[in-house]
Design an enzyme around this catalytic site. Structure first.
Site, PDB file in Angstrom:
ATOM      1  N   ASP A  83       0.852   1.497  -2.745  1.00 17.54           N
ATOM      2  CA  ASP A  83       2.262   1.120  -2.743  1.00 17.54           C
ATOM      3  C   ASP A  83       2.915   1.643  -4.025  1.00 17.54           C
ATOM      4  OD1 ASP A  83       2.162  -0.189  -0.371  1.00 17.54           O
ATOM      5  OD2 ASP A  83       1.824  -2.165  -1.227  1.00 17.54           O
ATOM      6  N   ASP A 116       0.667  -5.757  -0.262  1.00 17.31           N
ATOM      7  CA  ASP A 116       1.021  -7.093  -0.736  1.00 17.31           C
ATOM      8  C   ASP A 116       1.679  -7.948   0.339  1.00 17.31           C
ATOM      9  OD1 ASP A 116       3.387  -5.773  -0.515  1.00 17.31           O
ATOM     10  OD2 ASP A 116       3.987  -5.966  -2.603  1.00 17.31           O
ATOM     11  N   ASP A 176       1.070  -5.719   5.832  1.00 16.62           N
ATOM     12  CA  ASP A 176       0.059  -4.787   5.339  1.00 16.62           C
ATOM     13  C   ASP A 176      -1.348  -5.179   5.793  1.00 16.62           C
ATOM     14  OD1 ASP A 176       1.813  -3.121   3.975  1.00 16.62           O
ATOM     15  OD2 ASP A 176       1.823  -4.404   2.206  1.00 16.62           O
TER      16      ASP A 176
END
Length: 1162
Positions: free
Chosen positions: A468, A803, A807
């Site tokens: 990310d 997070d 996901d």
């Protein structure tokens, strides 16, 4: 475990709670003066459960029939819809006692004995226990006529033998098994304890907004009780089940419970039931809490899954029975194929076995193969000894059978089992356990909480990291760095503005942001203020502070319960607007807006100059702003926001100085959004950024050096994503890479029917470095495609960070899933293998380094132990066949096993990692753990040890002044302690000890002492073993079957042991390629068919690289020389061209000459 996890997803805007219409309540209730002394709850827990299970209008109808309306329901729960609960401790305690606590008690952890039983399932340990039992049993067997003496040579047996000590061997094996089991169990127990401790720490910081005593406050989610009025907004996870009492464009994602992917609109009159564990995707609202903890929907499902401890129902005082309630709770979700508890239990059993790593599987197979070889060797040893004894005793000497021979047959069987003990690597499971335990403990200090042990070593083989952006590569601390105000582009935030501009910007930002977003000053000196809430809004609030304003004072002037209308942020609007009454003119209104620059600018018709006067903003000016301000900011990696406002004035109070004001005679229809949010006045354009973490570029450079490709997957726009990728070093100018947006990515990987095809994906992912505007589905598709791809020889090993709840699938699909410990949701953490407690990318690099260190530590131990096993096994079999005895006695082998197994595993498994681990490529998924370099080292040192041992057995009299015991051909003499066999034992142990130093290096390094001073455990264990050997030889006596050695004999043994280090340098000189060629011939393959193994021959590769560099340099010099000749010819011909009259012919001849030279050079 908490049922609520606050979402910290970055959004451009969010919303406030607003109470446009207040329900009628009693005066006492309005003041929060609910009588808490004598009240009883008329509503039972089961009544609330039944209400929660109803859907849509059914729940509203049930409330109408049973309670009248939501206000009466609240009164029955002794609360108030407007002012909430009275927070007197007595009332809160009673609510907890009657309705339960908002907490799901975690399932009781397994005891250390349960974990020990699970560890006992290891095949190698089972085989060792069987050997131990057999060895102990046979050592105590004595034939009934043992004292019969059939020949004179046996008469000394009773005198010399002080007792049977073979049982010690079996006992030692059993002790080793117990050590392995309890070390494994203790490690698992401590890991679970650490994880629960982190969960408690994270949940202690988990807050929810509730209304109590008429004030909005933030409390820990565990403190929420039935009757609370809870405030929710976009991005939140619903903390408890409840009933909507106030909402503004509230839409909920219930897919985690119902599987329904469409967003469900919630309001107080149609669809009012909110379920815990679901997400707020749009809007805001307030709800009355009706069920918490185990009585909530999340709690019921967790109870069915057996993921929580059983608690008593607050009504029936009976334990919750899963089977009895399973049908009742089926109403929760329309999914009819929900597994029964028995099936769930079966799945849980399977999941326990799931987390067995690739390395552990390889080691398990290797241990079994070694065990089979050891058993075959043991069988051969036993058969050879029995046959030889039978020939000598019954054929050559012509003796009759007697029970005394049973004793010798049993002795031969014990010697055979000793061979098995030598061959079976009982230290291997301990080495794996210790290496993992050591790594996991150290990784925790490096901000990596390992949930699954297999992830630790798998991370060492990772070839790709899909990361990310926000919070992982960046600081997750948004800051305003540039702005455009009054037609001027400021590269730095200005210090002074006109009073009108300053007031409007301060009010617009302060009012039109979520009031839970704020900036708090810290008490620590030189520490940056703490950003709480939405990071984008905190950046704007920081801008207000930098301009000299105070957003808290502005908010006090505009309480959120006085807002006229709030247009909440959503993906369609991409902006947020709030309407308030003008504080200087109560009959007028003012609208404040903020959002994506392009979206807000498209609705603007004015902007303010430096004096605060409105100036017309036409399309040409807007286009110019986008090209000269917005796009340059975006190219520099800034996220651009536009802040605007609009005045609404009544006709009788119209001001000619405000041509941008909207005039009205009657109050506008605020629900007509297109009419209201139009012809805005632009106040400023703001460029904000989330700075790259200072340590990230270096961490990514290390990844790239170590052969790991870093890919960034973000929901941000492509310009910002590209800028951050450039700053991090993910992409570099001149590299061959792809940067794609979601739409382009999906277009490339899908066929004409819209289905993802692996062969299309294989054309994209190798060069893909940045995926912008990506969705969780895109992330999962990419991760799955890389894992499934067979493009690379050794297959890719993928690590992923995440997070959010969405996901989860990608984290599960990846080989190693990293969840964020600070920002991560419960779902993400449950799906992960490792939790980053600091949300920092550099911690991933540390995890990779530790993973490689674990792999190398086990490889080092294998190199050391298999060398000793190979030499000791062959030595035992050959000696049994030739001299009818094994010079290494059972008790001696106990010590040898302790040195080369248990203590060596501890010494080699605790080698600290070095930066050199990141200077090589990752191991392949399918690569054997025993490399060609390791094979070369093992065979080389085994040959050295066997030569020395056999020379000591057969030629010791020619070498040292020592009497050889084998020339007597006496069984009793061979069994008695002797200097001859003591020298053999001593030399073997010392060679093994010095070879342990050699085993520290497995990549052909010459300096085997490099870094040894940093591993004190290794030094202490080595010194302990060396001193222990001295004590055993000098004082072991009959117990260890040894005789005291003289100083010169000790010096010979030391020289032979030290010779292992010198021999190691000789082995290092042998090129690994020679071993490859030998292996190829042995396998019947051509040497060129053997694939290059980059990792096993680092030194060879360096030498090859030097040779290749020389060759390339020579080629380059040769080509340069030829090119110079071409230049000289060209110059000569050019002069001819200038002098010649026929220019065309000269040019043609020049071209021909150049072509001729080029063909000659090629």
């Amino acid at each position: 475990m908490s049922v609520y996890k606050k979402s910290n997803e970055e959004i451009v805007g969010t919303e406030q709670m607003h109470n446009k219409s207040e329900p009628t309540t009693s005066a006492s209730a309005r003041n929060g003066a609910i009588d808490t002394n004598n009240f009883e709850f008329n509503i039972k827990v089961n009544d609330l459960k039944d209400l929660i299970q109803l859907k849509g209008p059914e729940a509203t109808e049930r409330i109408r029939l049973k309670f009248g309306d939501a206000e009466n329901l609240a009164q029955n729960l002794h609360t108030d819809i407007l002012n909430g609960l009275n927070d007197k401790p007595e009332q809160l305690k009673k609510r907890v006692r009657v309705y339960g606590k908002n907490e799901i008690p975690p399932k009781p952890p397994k005891t250390i004995f349960q974990l020990a039983f699970e560890a006992l399932q290891d095949t190698t340990l089972v085989m060792l226990m069987i050997c131990s039992v057999i060895s102990i049993s046979l050592s105590f067997y004595h034939p009934s006529d043992e004292k019969e003496i059939v020949d004179e040579e046996f008469r000394s047996v009773e005198k010399k033998d002080l007792g049977n000590l073979e049982w010690v061997e079996g006992a030692a094996i059993m002790i080793a098994v117990v050590v392995v089991v309890f070390v494994t169990a203790f490690n698992d127990w401590r890991k679970e304890k650490q994880f629960r401790g982190l969960q408690d720490q994270i949940e202690s910081d988990n807050l929810a907004s509730v209304i109590r005593n008429g004030q909005m406050i933030q409390i820990n989610v565990k403190e929420i009780v039935v009757g609370d009025i809870c405030c929710i907004k976009y991005g939140d996870l619903i903390p408890a089940d409840g009933l909507v009492v106030n909402s503004s464009d509230l839409k909920i994602d219930e897919s985690s419970l119902t599987g329904e992917t469409d967003l469900i609109k919630k309001n107080s009159h149609e669809n009012a039931i909110l379920l815990s564990g679901t997400h707020v995707m749009e809007g805001s609202g307030q709800f009355l809490v009706l069920a918490v903890g185990l009585n909530s929907q999340t709690g019921i499902i967790m109870t069915l899954l057996g993921a929580t401890s059983e608690e008593k129902d607050h009504d029936s005082e009976q334990p919750v029975k899963k089977k009895k309630n399973s049908k009742k709770y089926d109403k929760i979700s329309p999914e009819q194929d929900k597994p029964l508890p028995e099936e769930i239990k079966e799945k849980k059993k399977k999941s326990v076995k799931k987390h067995r790593s690739v390395l552990q599987i390889k080691l398990g197979k290797l241990a079994l193969q070694i065990g089979y070889i050891g058993m075959l060797s043991a069988f051969c040893t036993f058969i050879i000894l029995v046959i030889r004894m039978s020939i000598e005793e019954f054929i050559i000497k012509g003796r009759q059978w007697s029970n005394i021979y049973i004793k010798y047959i049993i002795a031969y069987l014990i010697q055979g089992i000793t061979v098995i003990v030598v061959a079976v690597p009982e230290g291997l499971p301990l080495a794996v356990t210790l290496a993992l335990a050591f790594a996991v403990r150290k990784m925790t200090k490096d901000n990596n909480l390992v949930r699954h042990l297999d992830a630790c070593e798998t991370m060492g083989n990772a070839t790709t990291i899909c990361s990310d952006k926000t919070g992982t590569l960046t600081t997750n601390r948004m800051t305003a760095v540039e702005c455009w105000i009054a037609d001027k582009h400021y590269k730095k935030i200005p210090k002074e503005l006109s009073p009108k501009l300053f007031e409007l910007i301060s009010e617009s930002i302060s009012v039109n942001t979520n009031y839970t977003s704020r900036i708090e000053q810290t008490k620590v000196e030189n520490e940056l203020p703490k950003q709480i809430g939405n990071k984008t809004e905190c950046a704007l609030l920081g801008l207000v502070n930098e301009l000299g304003g105070n957003f808290e004072m502005v908010r006090k002037e505009f309480p959120n319960d006085q807002f006229v209308k709030v247009y909440t942020f959503n993906s369609a609007r991409k902006m947020m607007s709030t309407i308030v009454r003008n504080k200087s003119n109560p009959n007028s209104f003012r609208l404040y807006s903020k959002g994506a620059s392009e979206m807000v600018l498209s609705k603007c018709g004015w902007y303010l100059d430096s004096d605060g006067r409105p100036v017309k903003l036409d399309e040409e000016k807007i286009s110019n702003l986008i090209h000269t301000v917005v796009e340059p900011m975006a190219v520099n990696g800034l996220r651009t926001l536009c802040v605007a406002y609009r005045e609404f004035s009544s006709l009788d109070e119209a001001n000619q100085n405000e041509p941008n004001a909207k005039l009205f005679d009657t109050e506008p229809n605020w629900d007509d959004e297109d009419l209201v949010i139009n012809d805005l006045t632009c106040l400023c354009l703001v460029g904000i950024e989330d700075p790259v973490r200072p340590e990230v570029p270096d961490a990514i450079r290390k990844c790239q050096t170590s052969g790991v490709v870093v890919r960034m997957i973000t929901g941000d726009n492509i310009n910002t994503a590209t800028s951050i990728a450039m700053k991090c070093g993910i992409v570099k100018p001149g590299d061959d890479f792809l940067i794609l947006e979601s739409k382009d990515f999906n277009r490339r990987i899908r066929d004409e029917h819209g289905e993802v095809k692996q062969h299309l994906l294989d054309k994209v992912w190798p060069k893909l470095r940045v995926l912008a505007r990506s969705s969780p589905t895109d992330k999962h598709i990419l991760v799955n495609g890389i894992v499934e791809s067979k493009n690379s020889v050794n297959r890719e090993v993928v690590a992923v960070t995440g997070d959010g709840t969405n996901d989860g699938p990608a984290l599960k699909r990846a080989d190693v899933g990293f969840a964020m410990g600070i920002q991560g949701t419960d779902v993400a953490k449950e799906a992960s293998d490792i939790i980053l407690t600091d949300d920092n990318f550099s911690s991933i690099v540390k995890a990779m380094m530790w993973g490689r260190n674990v792999y190398d530590a086990i490889a080092k131990f294998l190199q050391f132990q298999l060398t000793a096993n190979f030499s000791a096994g062959i030595f035992s079999v050959v000696c049994a066949a030739t001299i009818q005895a094994v010079p290494l006695k059972a008790v001696q082998m106990l010590w040898v096993n302790l040195v080369m197994d248990t203590l060596a595993s501890l010494a080699l498994a605790t080698e600290p990692p070095t930066e050199d681990l990141l200077k090589r490529k990752p191991y392949g998924r399918n690569k054997s753990i025993i490399s060609y370099t390791m094979l070369k080292n093992m065979l080389g040192h085994a040959v050295y040890q066997l030569i020395v041992l056999f020379f000591l057995v057969y030629k010791i009299e020619d070498w040292m002044q020592v009497e050889s015991v084998i020339r007597y051909n006496d069984l009793n003499k061979l069994r008695e302690p002797s200097v001859h066999f003591t020298i053999i034992f001593n030399a073997f142990v010392l060679m093994t000890l010095f070879n342990e130093i050699n085993a520290r290096k497995i990549h052909n390094e010459r300096n085997v002492f490099s870094g040894i001073q940093r591993n004190m455990i290794f030094l202490l264990i080595w010194i302990f073993c060396f001193i222990g050997q001295i004590l055993i030889v000098n004082f072991g006596g009959i117990i260890f079957a040894v005789e005291r050695l003289e100083l010169d004999q000790w010096m010979w043994c030391m020289a032979l042991g030290f010779g292992s280090l010198i021999w190691g340098q000789v082995i290092t000189t042998i090129p690994t390629s020679a071993v490859k060629k030998f292996a190829a011939i042995f396998k019947g393959k051509k040497p060129e068919e053997i694939p290059l193994m980059d990792l096993e021959e680092e030194i060879d590769q360096d030498q090859d690289a030097i040779e290749k560099s020389k060759l390339l340099w020579m080629r380059g010099a040769h080509r340069l020389s030829n090119q110079m000749k071409v230049v000289e010819v060209f110059q000569a011909k050019l002069n001819e061209v200038i002098d010649a009259s026929d220019l065309g012919g000269s040019v043609i001849s020049l071209k021909d000459r150049v072509r001729e030279l080029s063909e000659m050079n090629s």
